[in-house]
Design an enzyme around this catalytic site. Structure first.
Site, PDB file in Angstrom:
ATOM      1  N   VAL A  85      -4.877  15.430  -6.616  1.00  0.00           N
ATOM      2  CA  VAL A  85      -3.412  15.451  -6.706  1.00  0.00           C
ATOM      3  C   VAL A  85      -2.825  14.712  -5.502  1.00  0.00           C
ATOM      4  CG1 VAL A  85      -3.309  17.587  -8.035  1.00  0.00           C
ATOM      5  CG2 VAL A  85      -3.243  17.686  -5.547  1.00  0.00           C
ATOM      6  N   THR A  87      -0.612  13.833  -2.155  1.00  0.00           N
ATOM      7  CA  THR A  87      -0.333  14.550  -0.908  1.00  0.00           C
ATOM      8  C   THR A  87       0.710  13.750  -0.122  1.00  0.00           C
ATOM      9  OG1 THR A  87      -2.266  13.389  -0.022  1.00  0.00           O
ATOM     10  CG2 THR A  87      -2.582  15.673  -0.645  1.00  0.00           C
ATOM     11  N   PRO A  88       1.947  13.740  -0.629  1.00  0.00           N
ATOM     12  CA  PRO A  88       2.972  12.890  -0.001  1.00  0.00           C
ATOM     13  C   PRO A  88       3.370  13.377   1.387  1.00  0.00           C
ATOM     14  CG  PRO A  88       3.972  14.308  -1.664  1.00  0.00           C
ATOM     15  CD  PRO A  88       2.494  14.537  -1.746  1.00  0.00           C
ATOM     16  N   THR A 127      -6.672  12.505  -0.039  1.00  0.00           N
ATOM     17  CA  THR A 127      -6.768  12.331   1.416  1.00  0.00           C
ATOM     18  C   THR A 127      -6.042  13.489   2.093  1.00  0.00           C
ATOM     19  OG1 THR A 127      -6.665   9.981   1.043  1.00  0.00           O
ATOM     20  CG2 THR A 127      -6.297  10.723   3.287  1.00  0.00           C
ATOM     21  N   GLU A 156     -11.843   8.922  -1.400  1.00  0.00           N
ATOM     22  CA  GLU A 156     -11.957   7.718  -2.213  1.00  0.00           C
ATOM     23  C   GLU A 156     -11.475   6.514  -1.408  1.00  0.00           C
ATOM     24  OE1 GLU A 156     -13.467   7.283  -5.216  1.00  0.00           O
ATOM     25  OE2 GLU A 156     -13.126   5.296  -4.381  1.00  0.00           O
ATOM     26  N   PHE A 157     -12.280   5.452  -1.386  1.00  0.00           N
ATOM     27  CA  PHE A 157     -11.904   4.272  -0.601  1.00  0.00           C
ATOM     28  C   PHE A 157     -11.453   3.111  -1.475  1.00  0.00           C
ATOM     29  CE2 PHE A 157     -14.849   6.622   2.145  1.00  0.00           C
ATOM     30  CZ  PHE A 157     -14.102   6.707   3.310  1.00  0.00           C
ATOM     31  N   LYS A 211     -11.686   9.226   6.416  1.00  0.00           N
ATOM     32  CA  LYS A 211     -10.738   8.586   5.494  1.00  0.00           C
ATOM     33  C   LYS A 211      -9.462   8.181   6.236  1.00  0.00           C
ATOM     34  CE  LYS A 211      -8.590   7.073   2.022  1.00  0.00           C
ATOM     35  NZ  LYS A 211      -8.421   7.111   0.638  1.00  0.00           N
ATOM     36  N   ALA A 214     -10.311   5.238   8.552  1.00  0.00           N
ATOM     37  CA  ALA A 214     -10.491   3.951   7.857  1.00  0.00           C
ATOM     38  C   ALA A 214      -9.126   3.350   7.535  1.00  0.00           C
ATOM     39  CB  ALA A 214     -11.303   4.152   6.579  1.00  0.00           C
ATOM     40  N   LYS A 258      -4.454 -11.267   6.629  1.00  0.00           N
ATOM     41  CA  LYS A 258      -3.427 -12.064   5.967  1.00  0.00           C
ATOM     42  C   LYS A 258      -2.047 -11.555   6.404  1.00  0.00           C
ATOM     43  CE  LYS A 258      -2.231 -15.182   2.928  1.00  0.00           C
ATOM     44  NZ  LYS A 258      -2.435 -16.582   3.283  1.00  0.00           N
ATOM     45  N   CYS A 267      -0.775   4.843   0.706  1.00  0.00           N
ATOM     46  CA  CYS A 267      -1.686   5.453   1.680  1.00  0.00           C
ATOM     47  C   CYS A 267      -1.432   5.129   3.143  1.00  0.00           C
ATOM     48  CB  CYS A 267      -3.120   5.067   1.337  1.00  0.00           C
ATOM     49  SG  CYS A 267      -3.673   5.824  -0.178  1.00  0.00           S
ATOM     50  N   PHE A 268      -1.312   3.850   3.471  1.00  0.00           N
ATOM     51  CA  PHE A 268      -1.372   3.474   4.893  1.00  0.00           C
ATOM     52  C   PHE A 268      -0.347   4.226   5.750  1.00  0.00           C
ATOM     53  CE2 PHE A 268      -3.543  -0.971   4.580  1.00  0.00           C
ATOM     54  CZ  PHE A 268      -4.723  -0.342   4.236  1.00  0.00           C
TER      55      PHE A 268
HETATM   56  C1  UDX Z   1      -4.243   9.792  -4.431  1.00  0.00           C
HETATM   57  C2  UDX Z   1      -4.695  10.890  -3.510  1.00  0.00           C
HETATM   58  O1  UDX Z   1      -4.958  11.990  -4.167  1.00  0.00           O
HETATM   59  C3  UDX Z   1      -3.865  10.919  -2.285  1.00  0.00           C
HETATM   60  O2  UDX Z   1      -4.136  11.967  -1.452  1.00  0.00           O
HETATM   61  C4  UDX Z   1      -4.215   9.670  -1.634  1.00  0.00           C
HETATM   62  O3  UDX Z   1      -3.743   9.597  -0.335  1.00  0.00           O
HETATM   63  C5  UDX Z   1      -3.690   8.556  -2.481  1.00  0.00           C
HETATM   64  O4  UDX Z   1      -4.284   8.606  -3.727  1.00  0.00           O
HETATM   65  P1  UDX Z   1      -2.737   9.100  -6.335  1.00  0.00           P
HETATM   66  O5  UDX Z   1      -3.820   9.232  -7.338  1.00  0.00           O
HETATM   67  O6  UDX Z   1      -2.365   7.733  -5.894  1.00  0.00           O
HETATM   68  O7  UDX Z   1      -3.092   9.966  -5.057  1.00  0.00           O
HETATM   69  O8  UDX Z   1      -1.456   9.922  -6.712  1.00  0.00           O
HETATM   70  P2  UDX Z   1      -0.662   9.958  -8.066  1.00  0.00           P
HETATM   71  O9  UDX Z   1      -0.838   8.668  -8.787  1.00  0.00           O
HETATM   72  O10 UDX Z   1       0.679  10.454  -7.714  1.00  0.00           O
HETATM   73  O11 UDX Z   1      -1.436  11.057  -8.930  1.00  0.00           O
HETATM   74  C6  UDX Z   1      -1.443  12.410  -8.689  1.00  0.00           C
HETATM   75  C7  UDX Z   1      -1.365  13.152 -10.013  1.00  0.00           C
HETATM   76  O12 UDX Z   1      -1.546  14.542  -9.790  1.00  0.00           O
HETATM   77  C8  UDX Z   1      -0.023  13.003 -10.753  1.00  0.00           C
HETATM   78  O13 UDX Z   1      -0.251  12.475 -12.039  1.00  0.00           O
HETATM   79  C9  UDX Z   1       0.534  14.423 -10.805  1.00  0.00           C
HETATM   80  O14 UDX Z   1       1.238  14.702 -11.998  1.00  0.00           O
HETATM   81  C10 UDX Z   1      -0.724  15.251 -10.690  1.00  0.00           C
HETATM   82  N1  UDX Z   1      -0.490  16.614 -10.183  1.00  0.00           N
HETATM   83  C11 UDX Z   1       0.183  16.814  -9.024  1.00  0.00           C
HETATM   84  C12 UDX Z   1      -0.997  17.691 -10.895  1.00  0.00           C
HETATM   85  O15 UDX Z   1      -1.587  17.527 -11.961  1.00  0.00           O
HETATM   86  N2  UDX Z   1      -0.826  18.952 -10.383  1.00  0.00           N
HETATM   87  C13 UDX Z   1      -0.151  19.184  -9.231  1.00  0.00           C
HETATM   88  O16 UDX Z   1      -0.005  20.334  -8.812  1.00  0.00           O
HETATM   89  C14 UDX Z   1       0.374  18.074  -8.533  1.00  0.00           C
HETATM   90  C1  UDX Z   2      -5.866   1.146   0.912  1.00  0.00           C
HETATM   91  C2  UDX Z   2      -7.313   1.038   1.411  1.00  0.00           C
HETATM   92  O1  UDX Z   2      -7.699  -0.351   1.431  1.00  0.00           O
HETATM   93  C3  UDX Z   2      -8.241   1.854   0.534  1.00  0.00           C
HETATM   94  O2  UDX Z   2      -9.565   1.822   1.058  1.00  0.00           O
HETATM   95  C4  UDX Z   2      -7.736   3.290   0.482  1.00  0.00           C
HETATM   96  O3  UDX Z   2      -8.547   4.055  -0.381  1.00  0.00           O
HETATM   97  C5  UDX Z   2      -6.299   3.332   0.002  1.00  0.00           C
HETATM   98  O4  UDX Z   2      -5.484   2.513   0.844  1.00  0.00           O
HETATM   99  P1  UDX Z   2      -4.465   0.051  -1.054  1.00  0.00           P
HETATM  100  O5  UDX Z   2      -3.291   0.606  -0.335  1.00  0.00           O
HETATM  101  O6  UDX Z   2      -4.612   0.311  -2.501  1.00  0.00           O
HETATM  102  O7  UDX Z   2      -5.814   0.548  -0.378  1.00  0.00           O
HETATM  103  O8  UDX Z   2      -4.474  -1.561  -0.883  1.00  0.00           O
HETATM  104  P2  UDX Z   2      -4.882  -2.539   0.309  1.00  0.00           P
HETATM  105  O9  UDX Z   2      -5.600  -3.681  -0.282  1.00  0.00           O
HETATM  106  O10 UDX Z   2      -5.554  -1.855   1.421  1.00  0.00           O
HETATM  107  O11 UDX Z   2      -3.465  -3.106   0.805  1.00  0.00           O
HETATM  108  C6  UDX Z   2      -2.517  -2.288   1.457  1.00  0.00           C
HETATM  109  C7  UDX Z   2      -1.333  -3.123   1.896  1.00  0.00           C
HETATM  110  O12 UDX Z   2      -1.662  -3.999   2.961  1.00  0.00           O
HETATM  111  C8  UDX Z   2      -0.745  -4.012   0.797  1.00  0.00           C
HETATM  112  O13 UDX Z   2       0.652  -3.985   0.833  1.00  0.00           O
HETATM  113  C9  UDX Z   2      -1.249  -5.393   1.154  1.00  0.00           C
HETATM  114  O14 UDX Z   2      -0.415  -6.416   0.673  1.00  0.00           O
HETATM  115  C10 UDX Z   2      -1.259  -5.317   2.663  1.00  0.00           C
HETATM  116  N1  UDX Z   2      -2.202  -6.271   3.283  1.00  0.00           N
HETATM  117  C11 UDX Z   2      -3.532  -6.116   3.116  1.00  0.00           C
HETATM  118  C12 UDX Z   2      -1.713  -7.321   4.061  1.00  0.00           C
HETATM  119  O15 UDX Z   2      -0.502  -7.466   4.232  1.00  0.00           O
HETATM  120  N2  UDX Z   2      -2.606  -8.179   4.629  1.00  0.00           N
HETATM  121  C13 UDX Z   2      -3.954  -8.063   4.472  1.00  0.00           C
HETATM  122  O16 UDX Z   2      -4.696  -8.893   5.021  1.00  0.00           O
HETATM  123  C14 UDX Z   2      -4.431  -6.997   3.688  1.00  0.00           C
END
Ligand code: UDX
Ligand code: UDX
Length: 470
Positions: A85, A87-88, A127, A156-157, A211, A214, A258, A267-268
């Protein structure tokens, strides 16, 4: 063995689809509270866009991959329960704006405790702050239902846009826990397609902290290159040349260098703020300040870009049409959470620009929701003026040509591949003069664009800047 996953989002959905595909003998049940999302997972229009995802889902769905809202049943039937789920960042109370909101995690743990019988392995996929597993364990054991639990951390990465490849060929899988048997069981799932030397096992806290670490390191690289981009613009150096020069050093490496309008994504920022909060909690003020600068620099980069647009366009964009190409936080995803484009657009709107936005994957409703949210303050207040601007000064275009037609400027905010193959002569012919092109992703070739007649401005490049009025 049976698996269930609570949370059918960007992480839970693709990860479970891959496990189901690789382990055809293991039933995988993905559950979510959101009926609309589950319906989409069961349809031809999946709720998230991710290259290759549709094929993986279609291969396993209806066989060993199920999507439903039957959370209690799924918990009862499963041997391994993933918690995925969201974790905002907290928006209220203690730690608002920094700490992770663990409300959903706690609710999941309570629901598992209530419905479980026998022995269950509970896996934290979301996370989480370090030592959350401690709280999860306490909640699980508090129901006295007779069930027993092992808690593992398995962050998850995957990155969005490349999720399927990342799941298929991960650099590593990380599993943290206390029980050897539970770790062994989860390892045996991943070992179906991942070489055992790439499955790392650690204690619970190292896994949780790895996590956050990273993501902090990755975001730090983006902020570092973006910081240098400002200096490049001031000095005449070229950020892409600097990135190539330093990236050839094998100790630094070429990836994640980049320059851009700033990192986005779910996430970040959230994870760094969470790390900052943790450091403060443990009294590590200097460590907290150090990591917070990564977010401060990212905010500066977003703001710098929109300010540069205004300055370059004779210090006013009021009532000027600006074509916005791209709204997603990176290419190959429909995700807009924390996308830098949101903040650039908000700032331009507040300068009274008229924005015409095109993104190949993001629907209009989502764009308007994000802009409204970005104009809303922490207490939930949206001014009438901001609402008016989002309602009246934003239009959505079905392609790049429409977005640019009659515009004074184009701003490239997401690096979609298809933007490179646009007929730029046609675009230029439809725009006002001078025709400004602000490339926030260094996607386009300056010489080609200049030959067509654009005045191009890019991140970390000094061309055309000497001509700009200050
Ligand atoms: C994930 C991770 O879980 C988060 O901690 C990480 O930092 C980023 O990626 P993500 O899959 O991107 O989150 O989130 P989201 O697309 O919002 O999906 C979460 C889902 O959980 C939603 O569909 C929401 O409806 C569901 N949810 C939430 C439940 O089913 N039960 C709850 O109590 C809360
Ligand atoms: C990131 C981590 O890479 C992943 O391992 C973790 O599980 C979730 O968070 P994500 O946020 O999906 O993944 O995408 P990522 O490719 O990491 O890019 C994040 C942001 O950084 C994007 O807005 C991207 O445009 C930006 N970015 C990335 C740059 O501006 N420059 C770069 O060189 C790389």
């Amino acid at each position: 063995m049976k698996i269930c996953c609570i949370g059918a989002g960007y992480v839970g959905g693709p990860t479970m689809a891959m496990i189901a595909k690789q382990c055809p003998d293991i039933p995988v049940h993905v559950v979510d509270l959101n009926q609309e999302r589950i319906d989409a997972w069961n349809s031809d229009h999946l709720p998230i866009y991710e290259p290759g995802l549709e094929e993986v889902v279609k291969e396993a769905r209806g066989k060993n991959l199920t999507f439903s809202t039957r959370v209690d049943d799924a918990i009862q039937e499963a041997d391994i329960i993933f918690i995925s789920v969201n974790t905002p960042t907290k928006t209220f109370g203690i730690g608002a704006g920094r700490a992770a909101n663990l409300e959903f995690i706690e609710k999941c743990a309570r629901q598992i405790a209530k419905n479980a019988t026998g022995h269950k392995i509970v896996v934290e996929k979301s996370t989480l702050p370090v030592r959350t597993a401690e709280a999860v364990k306490r909640i699980l054991s508090s129901e006295c239902s007779g069930a027993s639990f092992d808690v593992l951390s398995n962050p998850e990465f995957l990155a969005e846009g490349t999720a399927i490849d990342d799941l298929l060929n991960p650099d590593r899988v990380l599993i943290g826990g206390e029980s050897e048997a539970a770790i062994e069981t989860l390892c045996s799932v991943y070992a179906r397609w991942i070489p055992s030397e790439q499955i790392l096992t650690t204690n619970l806290w190292s896994s949780e902290l790895s996590k956050l670490t990273a993501n902090a390191f990755l975001a730090q690289r983006v902020s570092s290159i973006n910081a240098m981009s400002a200096l490049c613009e001031a000095t005449g150096a070229d950020i892409d040349e600097v990135a190539r020069a330093i990236g050839s050093d094998s100790r630094i490496g070429p990836k994640f260098l980049k320059a851009s309008i700033g990192f986005g994504g779910s996430c970040f920022q959230k994870d760094i703020l969470n790390l900052v909060y943790l450091c403060e909690h443990f009294g590590l003020r200097e460590v907290a300040d150090y990591w917070e600068q990564v977010v401060v620099m990212n905010d500066y980069q977003k703001r710098r870009f929109s300010e540069d647009i205004v300055k370059t366009m004779f210090n006013t964009v009021s009532d000027k049409k600006i074509g916005i190409w791209g709204f997603a936080f990176k290419k190959d995803t429909n995700d807009t959470r924390e996308s830098a484009a949101i903040y650039v657009c908000r700032d331009l709107l507040r300068e009274r620009a008229r924005l015409c936005i095109h993104d190949p994957r993001v629907p209009e409703k989502q764009i308007r929701q994000e802009l409204m949210a970005a104009c809303t303050d922490m207490s939930g207040h949206l001014t009438d003026k901001d609402r008016w601007l989002v309602e009246n000064n934003v239009s959505i275009a079905k392609n790049c040509y429409e977005a640019a037609d009659g515009a004074h400027a184009i701003a490239v905010l997401t690096e979609w591949d298809e933007f490179k193959t646009i007929d730029f002569g046609k675009v230029h012919a439809s725009m006002h003069r001078p025709s400004f092109l602000f490339d926030g992703r260094n996607l386009l070739d300056q010489a080609t664009m200049a030959a067509i007649g654009f005045e191009m401005h890019a991140i970390g490049k000094s061309f055309n800047r000497q001509n700009s009025p200050s």
